[in-house]
Scaffold this motif. Structure first.
Motif, PDB file in Angstrom:
ATOM      1  N   LYS A  43      45.980  26.485  35.278  1.00 31.12           N
ATOM      2  CA  LYS A  43      46.318  27.382  36.356  1.00 31.12           C
ATOM      3  C   LYS A  43      44.791  27.874  36.661  1.00 31.12           C
ATOM      4  O   LYS A  43      44.277  28.539  35.813  1.00 31.12           O
ATOM      5  CB  LYS A  43      47.354  28.579  35.884  1.00 31.12           C
ATOM      6  N   LEU A  44      44.506  27.555  37.931  1.00 28.23           N
ATOM      7  CA  LEU A  44      43.098  28.003  38.152  1.00 28.23           C
ATOM      8  C   LEU A  44      43.204  29.454  38.775  1.00 28.23           C
ATOM      9  O   LEU A  44      44.176  29.926  39.559  1.00 28.23           O
ATOM     10  CB  LEU A  44      42.445  27.258  39.516  1.00 28.23           C
ATOM     11  N   VAL A  45      42.395  30.542  38.295  1.00 28.93           N
ATOM     12  CA  VAL A  45      42.434  31.948  38.767  1.00 28.93           C
ATOM     13  C   VAL A  45      41.189  32.315  39.593  1.00 28.93           C
ATOM     14  O   VAL A  45      40.024  31.788  38.795  1.00 28.93           O
ATOM     15  CB  VAL A  45      43.025  32.949  37.769  1.00 28.93           C
ATOM     16  N   ALA A  46      41.296  33.250  40.346  1.00 27.83           N
ATOM     17  CA  ALA A  46      39.844  33.671  40.922  1.00 27.83           C
ATOM     18  C   ALA A  46      39.916  35.412  40.052  1.00 27.83           C
ATOM     19  O   ALA A  46      40.801  36.066  39.834  1.00 27.83           O
ATOM     20  CB  ALA A  46      40.165  34.073  42.306  1.00 27.83           C
ATOM     21  N   GLN A  47      38.645  35.512  39.768  1.00 32.34           N
ATOM     22  CA  GLN A  47      38.206  36.951  39.250  1.00 32.34           C
ATOM     23  C   GLN A  47      36.814  37.104  39.862  1.00 32.34           C
ATOM     24  O   GLN A  47      36.354  36.541  40.395  1.00 32.34           O
ATOM     25  CB  GLN A  47      38.220  36.577  37.824  1.00 32.34           C
ATOM     26  N   VAL A  48      36.661  38.428  40.040  1.00 30.40           N
ATOM     27  CA  VAL A  48      35.396  39.157  40.524  1.00 30.40           C
ATOM     28  C   VAL A  48      34.536  38.688  39.725  1.00 30.40           C
ATOM     29  O   VAL A  48      34.111  38.659  38.572  1.00 30.40           O
ATOM     30  CB  VAL A  48      35.543  40.576  40.519  1.00 30.40           C
ATOM     31  N   ALA A  49      33.185  38.157  40.510  1.00 26.83           N
ATOM     32  CA  ALA A  49      32.068  37.570  39.839  1.00 26.83           C
ATOM     33  C   ALA A  49      31.189  39.166  39.707  1.00 26.83           C
ATOM     34  O   ALA A  49      31.027  39.820  40.385  1.00 26.83           O
ATOM     35  CB  ALA A  49      31.378  36.744  40.937  1.00 26.83           C
ATOM     36  N   THR A  85      36.901  26.173  32.014  1.00 29.37           N
ATOM     37  CA  THR A  85      36.338  27.596  32.462  1.00 29.37           C
ATOM     38  C   THR A  85      34.749  27.351  32.293  1.00 29.37           C
ATOM     39  O   THR A  85      34.016  27.553  32.941  1.00 29.37           O
ATOM     40  CB  THR A  85      36.533  28.545  31.271  1.00 29.37           C
ATOM     41  N   LEU A 100      33.788  25.375  35.241  1.00 27.79           N
ATOM     42  CA  LEU A 100      33.930  26.068  36.463  1.00 27.79           C
ATOM     43  C   LEU A 100      32.855  27.126  36.534  1.00 27.79           C
ATOM     44  O   LEU A 100      32.243  27.147  37.768  1.00 27.79           O
ATOM     45  CB  LEU A 100      35.148  26.754  36.879  1.00 27.79           C
ATOM     46  N   GLU A 101      32.000  27.673  35.438  1.00 27.09           N
ATOM     47  CA  GLU A 101      31.006  28.439  35.623  1.00 27.09           C
ATOM     48  C   GLU A 101      29.770  27.597  36.167  1.00 27.09           C
ATOM     49  O   GLU A 101      29.074  28.609  36.496  1.00 27.09           O
ATOM     50  CB  GLU A 101      30.964  29.322  34.475  1.00 27.09           C
ATOM     51  N   CYS A 149      45.673  19.624  38.305  1.00 32.66           N
ATOM     52  CA  CYS A 149      45.841  21.113  37.580  1.00 32.66           C
ATOM     53  C   CYS A 149      47.235  21.388  37.336  1.00 32.66           C
ATOM     54  O   CYS A 149      47.477  21.487  35.977  1.00 32.66           O
ATOM     55  CB  CYS A 149      45.011  22.278  37.972  1.00 32.66           C
ATOM     56  N   ASN A 200      29.855  25.832  38.573  1.00 33.63           N
ATOM     57  CA  ASN A 200      29.947  25.707  40.109  1.00 33.63           C
ATOM     58  C   ASN A 200      29.540  24.205  40.626  1.00 33.63           C
ATOM     59  O   ASN A 200      28.561  24.293  41.713  1.00 33.63           O
ATOM     60  CB  ASN A 200      29.174  26.845  40.745  1.00 33.63           C
TER      61      ASN A 200
END
Length: 75
Positions: A67-73, A4, A7-8, A61, A10
């Protein structure tokens, strides 16, 4: 938590290196078998500054049980 934070950042190369760290800790041979990617190819794809395809990242993964998940930035 480690992924996590990575990933932050980028940074795809950092993500590849982090997945490589985790795969080596769990056993690269086991992860190679579970992902369907050859061990040598996996080492190459997950070395620092590598630019693996998304398919490779997704397969690794899945093999790691992550599990990679998308969330609102948030702005």
């Amino acid at each position: 938590e480690y992924l996590t934070v990575v990933l932050e950042e980028n940074d795809p190369a950092l993500l590849a290196a982090a997945l490589g760290d985790i795969a080596r800790a769990r056993g690269m041979t086991e992860i190679a078998k579970a992902s369907g990617i050859g061990r040598e190819a996996l080492y190459k794809a997950l070395r620092p500054n590598a630019q693996p395809r998304f398919e490779t990242i997704a397969r690794v993964c899945a093999a790691l049980g992550v599990k990679l998940v998308a969330q609102v930035a948030h702005a």
